[in-house]
Design a protein around this motif. Structure first.
Motif, short mmCIF file in Angstrom:
data_model
loop_
_atom_site.label_atom_id
_atom_site.label_comp_id
_atom_site.label_asym_id
_atom_site.label_seq_id
_atom_site.Cartn_x
_atom_site.Cartn_y
_atom_site.Cartn_z
N ILE A 1 35.63 -71.11 -7.58
CA ILE A 1 36.40 -70.28 -6.66
C ILE A 1 35.44 -69.66 -5.66
O ILE A 1 34.35 -69.19 -6.03
CB ILE A 1 37.14 -69.15 -7.42
N GLN B 1 40.83 -79.47 -6.57
CA GLN B 1 40.00 -78.42 -7.14
C GLN B 1 38.56 -78.92 -7.25
O GLN B 1 38.33 -80.08 -7.60
CB GLN B 1 40.51 -78.02 -8.53
N THR C 1 39.64 -73.56 -2.26
CA THR C 1 39.86 -73.36 -3.70
C THR C 1 41.20 -72.65 -3.92
O THR C 1 41.24 -71.47 -4.26
CB THR C 1 38.71 -72.54 -4.30
N PRO C 2 42.32 -73.35 -3.73
CA PRO C 2 43.63 -72.73 -3.90
C PRO C 2 43.97 -72.54 -5.38
O PRO C 2 43.26 -73.03 -6.27
CB PRO C 2 44.56 -73.76 -3.25
N GLU C 3 45.05 -71.83 -5.63
CA GLU C 3 45.54 -71.68 -7.00
C GLU C 3 45.88 -73.05 -7.57
O GLU C 3 46.41 -73.91 -6.85
CB GLU C 3 46.79 -70.79 -7.03
N PRO C 4 45.59 -73.27 -8.86
CA PRO C 4 45.85 -74.59 -9.46
C PRO C 4 47.34 -74.94 -9.40
O PRO C 4 48.18 -74.19 -9.88
CB PRO C 4 45.38 -74.42 -10.91
N ARG C 5 47.65 -76.04 -8.75
CA ARG C 5 49.02 -76.57 -8.75
C ARG C 5 48.94 -78.04 -8.36
O ARG C 5 47.94 -78.50 -7.81
CB ARG C 5 49.93 -75.79 -7.82
N GLU D 1 35.32 -70.68 -12.82
CA GLU D 1 36.46 -70.28 -13.66
C GLU D 1 36.66 -71.32 -14.75
O GLU D 1 36.80 -72.51 -14.47
CB GLU D 1 37.72 -70.16 -12.80
N THR E 1 39.04 -72.40 -17.90
CA THR E 1 40.38 -72.22 -18.48
C THR E 1 40.50 -73.09 -19.71
O THR E 1 40.21 -74.31 -19.67
CB THR E 1 41.48 -72.60 -17.47
N ARG F 1 36.76 -75.03 -12.72
CA ARG F 1 36.94 -75.05 -11.27
C ARG F 1 36.17 -73.91 -10.64
O ARG F 1 36.01 -72.84 -11.25
CB ARG F 1 38.42 -74.98 -10.87
N GLN G 1 39.07 -70.17 2.26
CA GLN G 1 39.88 -69.83 1.11
C GLN G 1 40.77 -70.98 0.65
O GLN G 1 41.09 -71.10 -0.53
CB GLN G 1 40.73 -68.59 1.43
N LYS H 1 46.92 -80.21 -5.32
CA LYS H 1 45.87 -79.44 -4.66
C LYS H 1 44.52 -79.77 -5.29
O LYS H 1 44.35 -79.67 -6.52
CB LYS H 1 46.13 -77.94 -4.76
#
Length: 582
Positions: free
Chosen positions: A404, A350, A341-345, A381, A383, A402, A338, A348
């Motif tokens: 996920i 991607q 593929t962390p939340e975009p910030r 995903e 965006t 990106r 997990q 980090k």
């Protein structure tokens, strides 16, 4: 006015150690095989080996350069014991180095071990039915470019970055006394070491009946098993869970579980602990059943066949350990996947390329050993971000891609795996009359802590092989063999005392500092030796006339000597008059 001088020497456990080493035959056997050099004065090689061993066992230190200093404070004690004039020149680095060169000779060492084995079995009436084989590695911290023995290999010290030497021991159960010690380069495969050890043990023990050789999965090579069977001896080992053997284990386990669930045959035999727990219940130790198969090995160009018993065994403790391990791997593996593929910030990474992500996922699944238990799916995903016009820049839309991952546990596969944990095969050619199903587990498990303790003693305290303080290959090999003699002493003394205590009703007290009334029937050799601290030989010289005074032995010390079958006079005779002294 009288001329008075007083000299004190620390005797402690040195006389006990030397007396036992002489009784074990180490001095006579080595001197019988290594003739004294015509130009060499002082102690013989056997006497020098015994004195060096006394230093090692008494101080937990094997460094050559410290022996000479140690001997300077015990020259009267050593002279009176050996019956010759001992000087510090007997323990120079050169002389001790010569001892290591002597012990490094393979043919001579084989003869020494064989003679020591026969002597110990005859003198101490040792059981000679079961021997155990295992290996360990010892890392080196200094430069090893010129060493043949030092090589990189699988490290049991968890230091793959350092070169190492491999040591193989064949020990006698239940003492764990080393019978055969082999020193080989650190990258040597374990499976090729077993047969030479087996052959040496058979030659030196001269056993009247079949000998049972116990080893780990590295002893499972068909040729090894075939040679042992052909010689008339027996073997016992767990089988590894690889390839066809793993498939056979899964097949038989499923079959047995299904059959027993329906109440059919063959039924599993439940083995319980002898002593009930605090609630009065007997704890289940294992469930077991037996299969049989024919084995064939090609030995010296000819086929040799024999019947092999396969003991299918379930261990609740092993199952619990493996279930916890599987749960831990699943948890850690899921988290690691997990985190790909962390939340975009900011900061980090991607993944925008599916192939790179799939490669990273495959590596993590393999690293955590969870490939069959976790299913990973991928979603792209997209965006879109609308940016207003600014100065000369027109309005535009930026698209970010990106991937996920979604991790789904395969509950059916996990449940099936947990149902099969705790099961393993043990293989033996010993008949039921020699080794029942219950005996298989008891014999195999009983010796594991003892031989591991041998390695712990050899590499750490009290023998302290690691780190090495010698560099030459012949010195390295000789030092390991010297320390194996010290290990013989530790295991044999411990066995003799425990056997004597088991024959009596009372244990021995006075070995535990701060609790002098605590008794035990299973003392360690280290505690027994420690009980001889603060024994001194005092030499009082008045006008050239010497008088010797020995610290009286305590009741605990007298009891230990009695348990070992030694007389108190081994200490008292050091306090002799000058006319009798060396």
């Amino acid at each position: 006015m009288s001329n008075l001088t007083i000299q004190n020497e620390r005797v402690d456990d040195v006389i006990l150690i030397l007396t036992m080493l002489v009784e074990m035959g180490i001095v006579d056997i080595i001197d019988g095989l290594v003739p004294r050099h015509g130009n060499r004065q002082g102690l013989s090689v056997g006497e020098l080996v015994a004195t060096w061993l006394a230093y090692i066992l008494s101080t937990s230190d094997h460094r050559l350069s410290y022996v000479e200093v140690w001997s300077q404070g015990r020259l009267v004690t050593l002279s009176n014991f050996w019956g010759v004039q001992v000087t510090e020149q007997d323990f120079t680095d050169d002389r001790l180095g010569d001892v290591l060169v002597v012990l490094s000779d393979d043919e001579l060492w084989s003869a020494i071990e064989s003679s020591l084995n026969k002597h110990a079995i005859r003198v101490y009436s040792l059981p000679i039915e079961v021997v155990r084989i295992d290996t360990t590695s010892v890392v080196m911290y200094h430069d090893s470019e010129e060493s043949i023995l030092a090589a990189f290999g699988h490290s049991k010290d968890h230091r793959p970055d350092l070169p190492q030497i491999k040591v193989a021991l064949l020990t006698l159960d239940p003492l764990a006394m080393p019978l055969v010690t082999t020193v080989v380069p650190g990258n040597t495969a374990d499976d090729g070491l077993y047969l030479p050890l087996v052959e040496q043990a058979r030659e030196s023990l001269l056993n009247k009946g079949p000998l049972l050789h116990v080893g780990d999965t590295k002893m499972e090579a068909t040729v090894t098993r075939g040679e042992i069977d052909k010689s008339g001896d027996y073997y016992l080992m767990p089988l590894s869970q690889k390839g066809a053997q793993k498939e056979l284990l899964i097949e038989q386990t499923k079959k047995v579980l299904a059959t027993n669930a329906e109440g059919g045959e063959p039924k599993l035999l439940d083995i319980y602990q002898d002593e009930p727990d605090e609630q009065g219940k007997q704890k289940l130790v294992a469930r077991t059943m037996e299969l049989s198969r024919e084995q064939v090995a090609t030995l010296d160009g000819e086929e040799h066949s024999w019947q092999e018993r396969l003991i299918l065994t379930y261990s609740p403790l092993l199952a619990d350990k493996q279930i916890k391990g599987l749960d831990r791997r699943l948890h850690n593996g899921t988290e690691a996947l997990q985190e790909l593929t962390p939340e975009p910030r900011r900061g980090k990474k991607q993944y925008t390329d599916l192939e790179s992500l799939e490669k990273a996922v495959a590596q993590l699944l393999k690293r955590h050993r969870v490939e069959p238990f976790l299913e990973v799916s991928y979603a792209l995903e997209v965006t879109e971000r609308h940016i207003r016009p600014y100065k000369d820049l027109p309005a535009r839309t930026e698209t970010t891609l990106r991937y996920i991952v979604t991790v789904t546990p395969q509950e059916e596969a996990i449940a099936e795996a947990k149902q099969l944990v705790g099961w393993r095969f043990y293989a033996t050619n010993a008949p039921q009359g020699r080794l029942s199903m219950v005996d298989v587990l008891q014999v195999y498990r009983a010796g594991i802590p003892t031989i591991e303790r041998d390695f712990s003693r050899l590499k750490g305290k009290p023998l302290g092989l690691r780190p090495f303080f010698v560099r030459r290959d012949d010195h390295l090999k000789g030092l390991i063999r010297l320390l194996s003699l010290a290990l013989r002493f530790l295991t044999l003394v411990e066995y003799i005392v425990r056997r004597s205590l088991e024959e009596g009703k009372a244990g021995i007290a006075g070995l535990y500092p701060g609790n002098p009334k605590q008794t035990t029937k299973r003392p360690t050799c280290e505690r027994l030796l420690h009980a001889f601290d603060n024994i001194n030989l005092t030499i009082v010289t008045v006008d050239g006339v010497k008088q010797y005074h020995m610290t009286p032995l305590s009741e605990v010390q007298k009891r230990i000597l009695q348990l070992l079958g030694l007389d108190e006079s081994i200490y008292a005779r050091l306090a002799m008059n000058e006319s009798n002294s060396i």
